[in-house]
Motif scaffolding. Sequence first.
Motif, short mmCIF file in Angstrom:
data_model
loop_
_atom_site.label_atom_id
_atom_site.label_comp_id
_atom_site.label_asym_id
_atom_site.label_seq_id
_atom_site.Cartn_x
_atom_site.Cartn_y
_atom_site.Cartn_z
N TYR A 162 0.93 -1.09 0.22
CA TYR A 162 0.16 -0.12 -0.02
C TYR A 162 1.01 1.19 0.12
O TYR A 162 0.56 2.34 -0.73
CB TYR A 162 -0.78 0.00 1.17
N ASN A 163 1.93 1.46 0.75
CA ASN A 163 2.57 2.31 0.59
C ASN A 163 3.48 2.78 -0.60
O ASN A 163 3.54 4.05 -1.23
CB ASN A 163 4.11 2.29 1.74
N THR A 164 3.69 1.94 -1.57
CA THR A 164 3.91 1.84 -2.87
C THR A 164 3.00 2.49 -3.66
O THR A 164 3.05 3.66 -4.46
CB THR A 164 4.51 0.65 -3.60
N PHE A 165 1.55 2.09 -3.48
CA PHE A 165 0.53 2.62 -3.99
C PHE A 165 -0.05 3.85 -3.73
O PHE A 165 -0.04 4.63 -4.58
CB PHE A 165 -0.69 1.55 -4.15
N ARG A 166 0.29 4.36 -2.50
CA ARG A 166 0.01 5.78 -2.10
C ARG A 166 1.01 6.57 -2.73
O ARG A 166 0.39 7.67 -3.18
CB ARG A 166 0.09 5.42 -0.46
N ARG A 167 2.12 6.26 -2.98
CA ARG A 167 3.19 7.16 -3.63
C ARG A 167 2.61 7.39 -4.97
O ARG A 167 2.62 8.60 -5.39
CB ARG A 167 4.62 6.61 -3.57
#
Length: 459
Positions: A162-167
Amino acid sequence: MTYSSLLFMYGFLPVSLVVYRITPVRLKNMSLLILSMIFCIMDSLRLLEFMIVCTVINYLDGILIDRFRSRKIVPEVILITGILFNAIIFFMFRTDFPDIFRDRLKIPDVFFPVGVSFVTLTAISYITDIYRRCIRAETDIVKFSLYMMMFPLIIIRPVIRYNTFRRMLNDRKTTLSDVGTGFKIFVKGLTEKVIAGDIMYMMYKSVISVDIWEMSVVNAWLGMTAYMLSLYFTLSGIADMGKGIGYCYGFRFPNCFNYPVFSNSIKDFYYNWNIQIVYWFRRYIAKPLYELCGNRMYRKIILIVVWCCIGMWYRFDINGVIFGGITGVAVVSERYIRKFRILKITGIIYTYVITIISMVFLSGENITGSVNYLLVILGGNSIFADSMTLYLLKYYLVPLIVCTYCATNLFRSMVMRSGKNYIKTAIETVSPVITLLMLIICTALITYTGSSEFHLLRL
């Protein structure tokens, strides 16, 4: 509705791009979510209901884990509850045994939510990362809903954290050049699916249309090679179509496949076969188990078990377990074989043979059929070739060679190693023409056959 349907290509996709472009910046996330909901509805209302339930439950689960992380036992209970929920969803739609649940929930027998395997893995990675304190729970329901059900990801997705998607979500920018690049990637995936994948599937169906005890050895090898290529081009094609669509909206999704054919080891083959799935099982299953056990022998057993789990992810039955087990044993064995440097000479042949044997169990309807097919491959019928061999070579040899070449990185490596800019410039110049031509050909084929459905695995 699939990405390779005419309704999607000439109806939903262009309209959605126009709507997204004219939407104010502050409303683009909501616009994309509404478009994703419409995409689900165009498949079925049940799919939208399924996606909303999965999204809301995992959203609340993540918030509860984050809020009660300082309490003893409570976060663990919430995490286990969330994992069990997603596991039940997976089992409910990937197996035939829970008819009682489907009846209680009034779910039609014909309903199968596309991408259910990817949705459950995505959800489990999200709540697990919150529990591990790798990320904080997302409080914006719109952003989290896009992570779960954005339509470029809904069929076959890279299982990104999710942190990759959020970026990606916060930093995305879309230009007309990005739309053009995304369109080329989309058509590349469409070509893989409609031309390469479907042709190889037709070849495979031609082989298995013959009675198993009348099949020759050559036909059996040709048929399983065609199945492997059809599976690769189907999965890779749909993944590339999703990646291309995402590119049009400013998302840079990672590759799911990286030209595995002609790898010189089983490890290299499957680590390039479905990159994101293998990475997920390594990160969330293998790594935690490795940390609990330092014994090298036990770690090898764990690795084989993890590969069995990967096989069960592809198909939840004994065939899937055997498929994963063969792969796991081969990966472990390679570590000893490499010491003798044998794989540098015979690696491609060895990898091909092991891959074909494992694919026999992935393709078979049941264990008996797979074992019988394996016996034929090993010469059990004492028939090396027959008249059908000539038919297959006459009509499918050229497509087989071309598809095999396209499943390797030989062309890309040749261009990169040449170091000549004029070659790259020439490719970039003719690329738009080739893209348009491929789109026309794929459209004609889809119109002629009526559809180009995902007919190999229900993922």
